[in-house]
Design a protein around this motif. Structure first.
Motif, short mmCIF file in Angstrom:
data_model
loop_
_atom_site.label_atom_id
_atom_site.label_comp_id
_atom_site.label_asym_id
_atom_site.label_seq_id
_atom_site.Cartn_x
_atom_site.Cartn_y
_atom_site.Cartn_z
N VAL A 1 -9.92 95.84 60.40
CA VAL A 1 -9.58 94.43 60.63
C VAL A 1 -10.83 93.59 60.86
N THR A 2 -12.01 94.17 60.74
CA THR A 2 -13.24 93.43 61.01
C THR A 2 -13.90 92.91 59.74
N PHE A 62 -6.79 96.99 47.38
CA PHE A 62 -5.43 96.55 47.67
C PHE A 62 -4.56 97.77 47.98
N PHE A 63 -3.57 97.56 48.84
CA PHE A 63 -2.67 98.64 49.19
C PHE A 63 -1.68 98.88 48.05
N ILE A 81 -5.48 89.07 60.25
CA ILE A 81 -4.19 88.58 59.78
C ILE A 81 -4.00 88.88 58.30
N ALA A 82 -5.05 88.65 57.49
CA ALA A 82 -4.95 88.87 56.04
C ALA A 82 -4.70 90.34 55.72
N ASN A 83 -5.45 91.23 56.35
CA ASN A 83 -5.29 92.67 56.08
C ASN A 83 -3.94 93.18 56.57
N GLY A 140 3.50 89.49 59.74
CA GLY A 140 4.58 89.67 58.78
C GLY A 140 5.65 90.63 59.22
N LEU A 141 5.67 90.98 60.51
CA LEU A 141 6.68 91.89 61.03
C LEU A 141 7.89 91.12 61.53
#
Length: 267
Positions: free
Chosen positions: A127-128, A134-135, A168-170, A209-210
């Motif tokens: 997260v840093t 991409f997943f 947040i993006a990841n 997004g949860l």
């Protein structure tokens, strides 16, 4: 009543800081925390896996959890930052000293390998910084089928606005692929001021997004599933290790007795 857990509190050699972290976690209502030892191997020199310090030496008195009559439970966790496949050694005896085992892969190929093959409890999402890949759903579904969970931490978002955007993006990118399943949210806190209460984390989950239900599970029931998975993994690996040892011993015995069996009987 839900049992809340924070499975990522960073280890510190400063005993007073670590004591403050655990006391604050108990005051916020966390029943279990895991002290995280981060191990990042390098190719330049050989590094030893850190050994966990006994909890009794780290923390003199375990504080009582807010709203409960029992002291907080403290576990040890190892996180291997894997930039090469050789950095993770399956069935390494050094890993057995830890209650939880996690990997933070740094490339898409290693992420795929970790999801599909590595016998770990947690896969950490960086997260840093912006992820270099991409997943994809195939490896993520493979990890979910094996009972492995993904971890997103939030403390970095409190330190820097740039890391807040990356966090947040990841996290949003991960949730789009895994649909909020098999996800835990932890702190990765270095000091007590970076800890947030369980319900604050549940609200934070909306930014990731949860759903409300998945956010609550990310700090409670999914964390409990991680502990159960860890117990199963350690038991299974212990059985495998014992069997291999027994087989080696039997082979050694057979090898030492074989020449004797071929000797002619005395006349």
């Amino acid at each position: 009543m839900s049992v809340f857990m924070d499975l990522n509190v960073l280890f510190s050699a400063d005993r007073s800081r670590l004591q403050s972290l655990v006391e604050t976690a108990a005051h916020l209502g966390f029943s279990t925390v895991a002290i995280n030892y981060v191990f990042e191997p390098t190719t330049k020199k050989k590094q030893e896996v850190p050994s966990p310090v006994p909890i009794s030496e780290l923390i003199g008195h375990l504080p009582v959890v807010q709203g409960r009559s029992r002291p907080i439970k403290v576990l040890n966790r190892l996180t291997v930052v894997m930039s090469e496949a050789s950095h993770f050694r399956p069935n390494a005896t050094e890993y057995r000293a830890f209650d939880l085992l996690a990997i933070q892969p740094t490339t898409e190929k290693l992420f795929h390998t970790t999801c599909m093959l590595c016998d770990v409890d947690i896969i950490c999402i960086s997260v840093t910084e912006k992820l270099p890949f991409f997943f994809k759903r195939a490896p993520i579904n493979g990890a979910i089928d094996r009972g492995v969970v993904f971890e997103v931490s939030y403390a970095s978002a409190l330190r820097d606005s740039t890391m807040r955007r990356y966090t947040i993006a990841n996290a949003v990118c991960l949730m789009e692929s895994c649909k909020g399943k098999n996800v835990i949210v932890s702190s990765a806190a270095e000091k007590a001021l970076e800890l947030r209460g369980p319900y604050d984390i549940i609200n934070l989950g909306a930014l990731f997004g949860l759903s409300d239900a998945d956010s609550k599970e990310a700090v409670s029931s999914t964390c409990r599933a991680v502990l159960l998975h860890a117990e199963t993994r350690k038991t299974a690996s212990g059985i495998v290790y014992t069997r291999i040892s027994q087989q080696d011993t039997l082979q050694d015995c057979v090898g030492s007795e074989a020449p004797a069996a071929k000797r002619p009987k005395p006349t």
